[in-house]
Design a protein around this motif. Structure first.
Motif, mmCIF file in Angstrom:
data_model
loop_
_atom_site.group_PDB
_atom_site.id
_atom_site.type_symbol
_atom_site.label_atom_id
_atom_site.label_comp_id
_atom_site.label_asym_id
_atom_site.label_seq_id
_atom_site.Cartn_x
_atom_site.Cartn_y
_atom_site.Cartn_z
ATOM 1 N N ARG A 71 0.839 -1.194 0.000
ATOM 2 C CA ARG A 71 0.000 0.000 0.000
ATOM 3 C C ARG A 71 0.870 1.238 0.000
ATOM 4 O O ARG A 71 1.995 1.232 0.506
ATOM 5 C CB ARG A 71 -0.948 0.011 1.203
ATOM 6 C CG ARG A 71 -0.262 0.054 2.548
ATOM 7 C CD ARG A 71 -1.237 -0.207 3.685
ATOM 8 N NE ARG A 71 -2.136 0.914 3.915
ATOM 9 C CZ ARG A 71 -3.155 0.889 4.765
ATOM 10 N NH1 ARG A 71 -3.417 -0.231 5.440
ATOM 11 N NH2 ARG A 71 -3.926 1.951 4.936
ATOM 12 N N ASN A 73 0.331 4.760 1.482
ATOM 13 C CA ASN A 73 -0.566 5.526 2.346
ATOM 14 C C ASN A 73 -0.726 6.967 1.873
ATOM 15 O O ASN A 73 -1.779 7.573 2.056
ATOM 16 C CB ASN A 73 -0.061 5.491 3.783
ATOM 17 C CG ASN A 73 -0.166 4.111 4.402
ATOM 18 O OD1 ASN A 73 -1.060 3.323 4.064
ATOM 19 N ND2 ASN A 73 0.749 3.789 5.303
ATOM 20 N N THR A 77 -3.763 4.160 -1.736
ATOM 21 C CA THR A 77 -3.858 3.140 -2.772
ATOM 22 C C THR A 77 -3.282 1.815 -2.286
ATOM 23 O O THR A 77 -2.245 1.779 -1.625
ATOM 24 C CB THR A 77 -3.134 3.586 -4.052
ATOM 25 O OG1 THR A 77 -3.730 4.801 -4.514
ATOM 26 C CG2 THR A 77 -3.256 2.537 -5.147
ATOM 27 N N LEU A 78 -3.996 0.752 -2.647
ATOM 28 C CA LEU A 78 -3.617 -0.612 -2.312
ATOM 29 C C LEU A 78 -3.227 -1.337 -3.588
ATOM 30 O O LEU A 78 -3.814 -1.081 -4.648
ATOM 31 C CB LEU A 78 -4.810 -1.315 -1.657
ATOM 32 C CG LEU A 78 -4.680 -2.778 -1.287
ATOM 33 C CD1 LEU A 78 -3.727 -2.945 -0.116
ATOM 34 C CD2 LEU A 78 -6.054 -3.358 -0.957
ATOM 35 N N CYS A 95 -11.477 -5.147 -3.509
ATOM 36 C CA CYS A 95 -10.711 -4.660 -2.367
ATOM 37 C C CYS A 95 -11.649 -3.996 -1.378
ATOM 38 O O CYS A 95 -12.750 -3.552 -1.729
ATOM 39 C CB CYS A 95 -9.619 -3.694 -2.803
ATOM 40 S SG CYS A 95 -10.187 -2.063 -3.273
ATOM 41 N N ALA A 97 -11.536 -1.295 2.266
ATOM 42 C CA ALA A 97 -10.756 -0.387 3.098
ATOM 43 C C ALA A 97 -11.611 0.013 4.296
ATOM 44 O O ALA A 97 -12.793 0.338 4.139
ATOM 45 C CB ALA A 97 -10.354 0.853 2.302
#
Length: 122
Positions: A71, A73, A77-78, A95, A97
């Protein structure tokens, strides 16, 4: 409004690689854990990999050594780097979050993306 959007899916041959991305956007205070899940036709959605804010990771046994979650930070975004793909990796990858909209919020809320199709076939 918070949005979580995946990208990077597609068709790949067995043994190939793909990199998925998942971006969180909108107005929010912070993101906690993020994760990738997948759902194959006729099957339940399963965890693929998770990552904490500090970078601690957890993988499904079936992808250990082949997939890598990370990721950014600063960009919210992953990523999921998928190597040595197999036909059984074919699925819709989603995904999630865990997000706090405001610093006043007591709990994180889980937001999901729409998913991206990954097909592994020759």
């Amino acid at each position: 409004q918070v949005r979580v959007v995946e990208s990077g899916g597609g068709l790949v041959q067995p043994g190939g690689s793909l990199r998925l991305s998942c971006a969180a956007s909108g107005r929010f205070f912070s993101i906690s854990d993020m994760g990738w899940y997948r759902q194959a036709p006729g099957k339940e959605r399963d965890l693929v990999a998770q990552i904490s804010t500090g970078g601690s990771t957890n993988y499904a046994d079936s992808v250990k050594g082949r997939f890598a979650i990370s990721r950014d930070n600063a960009k919210n975004t992953l990523y999921l780097q998928m190597n040595t793909l197999r036909p059984e990796d074919t699925a819709v990858y989603s995904c999630n979050a865990r997000i706090k909209i405001s610093f006043l919020d007591r709990y994180y809320v889980t937001y999901w993306g729409q998913g991206t199709q990954v097909t592994v076939s020759s």
